[in-house]
Design an enzyme around this catalytic site. Structure first.
Site, mmCIF file in Angstrom:
data_model
loop_
_atom_site.group_PDB
_atom_site.id
_atom_site.type_symbol
_atom_site.label_atom_id
_atom_site.label_comp_id
_atom_site.label_asym_id
_atom_site.label_seq_id
_atom_site.Cartn_x
_atom_site.Cartn_y
_atom_site.Cartn_z
ATOM 1 N N SER A 181 30.306 40.681 95.142
ATOM 2 C CA SER A 181 30.918 40.209 93.741
ATOM 3 C C SER A 181 29.686 38.721 93.701
ATOM 4 C CB SER A 181 32.009 39.740 93.090
ATOM 5 O OG SER A 181 33.055 39.402 93.452
ATOM 6 N N HIS A 209 31.335 46.489 90.174
ATOM 7 C CA HIS A 209 29.902 45.251 90.035
ATOM 8 C C HIS A 209 28.477 46.337 90.085
ATOM 9 C CE1 HIS A 209 30.907 41.439 89.563
ATOM 10 N NE2 HIS A 209 32.074 42.149 90.610
ATOM 11 N N LYS A 240 33.480 45.161 83.466
ATOM 12 C CA LYS A 240 31.593 44.122 83.366
ATOM 13 C C LYS A 240 30.901 45.471 82.606
ATOM 14 C CE LYS A 240 33.708 42.843 87.896
ATOM 15 N NZ LYS A 240 35.492 43.300 87.572
#
Length: 394
Positions: A181, A209, A240
């Protein structure tokens, strides 16, 4: 509590200030997007993990609103008590199919999942092997498991091979982020899967991610590398690229059955709100039907990567919309963030303990909702700001 018992906190806050490590909240508005309002000013947002621009997508918002009207704003209880509502099962089935697994289980957040799942799989007589740059939630989950925590150098397959060969642990669990990240680089999942096969270890991959971003169907790095069926525990988040909230674990049905009984954050937490589930379902439909969003995102990423390389930043390993602009000291990172803000760019300074000491940085994150002019404008602003930063520590 006795009066004065918290007086020591003032000194601690002053020490954080002196080191450039004190954090503060900064409200934005009106919603996530490529441009947000911060302190009354419109700024280009380069901080968000809303990689596909779905957090404020009208279809995602409408799905959440409809679910709130039909099922309520909250679930009211843990799912094992009285909180198991239709949107939960529908989302789990959709996630399992997306990941190519037998079943999936929802968690309140990525932190909840990472904090609780390792302890359901390993314990005192076992060992968990964790990349040194894994997310803090993974580290905490490994520690909470009470298994021996063995950290290996970042993406160092050779070191991990030696560690696995020497361990006498009853059970072995290898845990890694798919995309790291703060650095934006990718784990060597093919090699890790091979090692786990060879040594009888379980492989746990956090796709927070990567899910929604990588792979032909957007299912993540494991899909992109063709190793979905060699990963034992697929963890990912809904907040996300999918623009909603929550997390999931996908895998064999027997894994999910075990987690349902042993993963404490699942057992003892109120279930995800129905609107969050419905929003994620709508986002998954967009991911499936609009692959052009991923194509556009990575075109912007290539533009940013080339521009940062021209400015002298090491971004060769970046495989995601996350770009580390490493500046070294906390003072340099804070000064860069402030100077860029004055020029219309919202990007935050990332400092220890989030990143190792001496590697404070700007974490630049792109979205499919950005455009080429915004990428070029940021690069130009950064080039203007760099010469005026405090000198690096000698």
């Amino acid at each position: 509590m006795a009066r004065g018992a918290l007086d020591w906190i003032g000194a601690e806050l002053e020490a954080l200030d002196a080191k450039g490590l004190r954090r503060s909240l900064e409200p934005i508005g009106p919603a996530q997007g490529p441009v947000v309002t911060v302190g009354g000013r419109a700024l280009v947002n380069l901080c968000s993990n809303d990689y596909l621009g779905l957090a404020a997508d009208p279809r995602v918002r409408a799905a959440a609103a409809d679910a709130a009207a039909r099922f309520g704003a909250g679930s009211g209880a843990a799912r094992l008590v009285a909180g198991d509502l239709p949107p939960h099962g529908a989302l789990e089935a959709r996630l399992a199919a997306w990941k190519g697994r037998e079943a999936a289980l929802l968690f309140g957040s990525g932190y909840h999942a990472n904090a609780g799942v390792p302890g359901a799989l390993v314990g005192r007589d076992d060992a968990v092997f964790s990349d040194v740059l894994n997310h803090a939630s993974i580290v905490d989950g490994c520690l909470l498991s009470r298994a021996e925590l063995v950290r290996y150098r970042h993406c160092d397959v050779d070191e991990l091979a030696g560690l696995l060969a020497r361990t006498r642990a009853r059970r072995k669990l290898v845990v890694t982020d798919a995309i790291f990240s703060m650095d934006g680089d990718a784990a060597p999942l093919r090699e890790l899967a091979e090692l786990c096969d060879r040594h009888g270890a379980m492989l746990y991959v956090d796709e927070a991610h990567a899910a929604g971003v990588l792979g032909p169907g957007g299912a993540g790095l494991a899909e992109a590398l063709g190793v979905q069926d060699r990963v034992d525990v697929h963890m990912g988040t809904l907040g996300k690229a999918l623009g909603a909230f929550g997390a999931y674990v996908a895998g064999e049905r027997r894994l999910v059955e075990l987690l349902l009984s042993r993963a404490r954050p699942f057992v003892f937490s109120t279930a995800l709100p129905p609107p969050a589930c419905a929003a994620a379902l709508a986002a998954l439909e967009v991911v499936a039907t609009e692959p052009s969003r991923r194509t556009r995102l990575f075109a912007l990423c290539a533009r940013m990567q080339a521009g940062l390389a021209r400015l002298g930043f090491d971004v060769a390993r970046v495989a995601s919309p996350i770009f580390p602009v490493v500046l070294g000291s906390e003072a340099r990172a804070l000064a860069a963030a402030a100077a860029l803000r004055e020029r219309g760019w919202f990007v935050r300074a990332i400092r220890p303990p989030t990143v190792p000491r001496g590697t404070s940085r700007l974490r630049v994150a792109l979205s499919a909702a950005h455009d080429e002019a915004q990428v070029d404008g940021f690069l130009a602003a950064l080039a203007e700001v760099l010469p005026g930063l405090p000198p690096p520590p000698g």
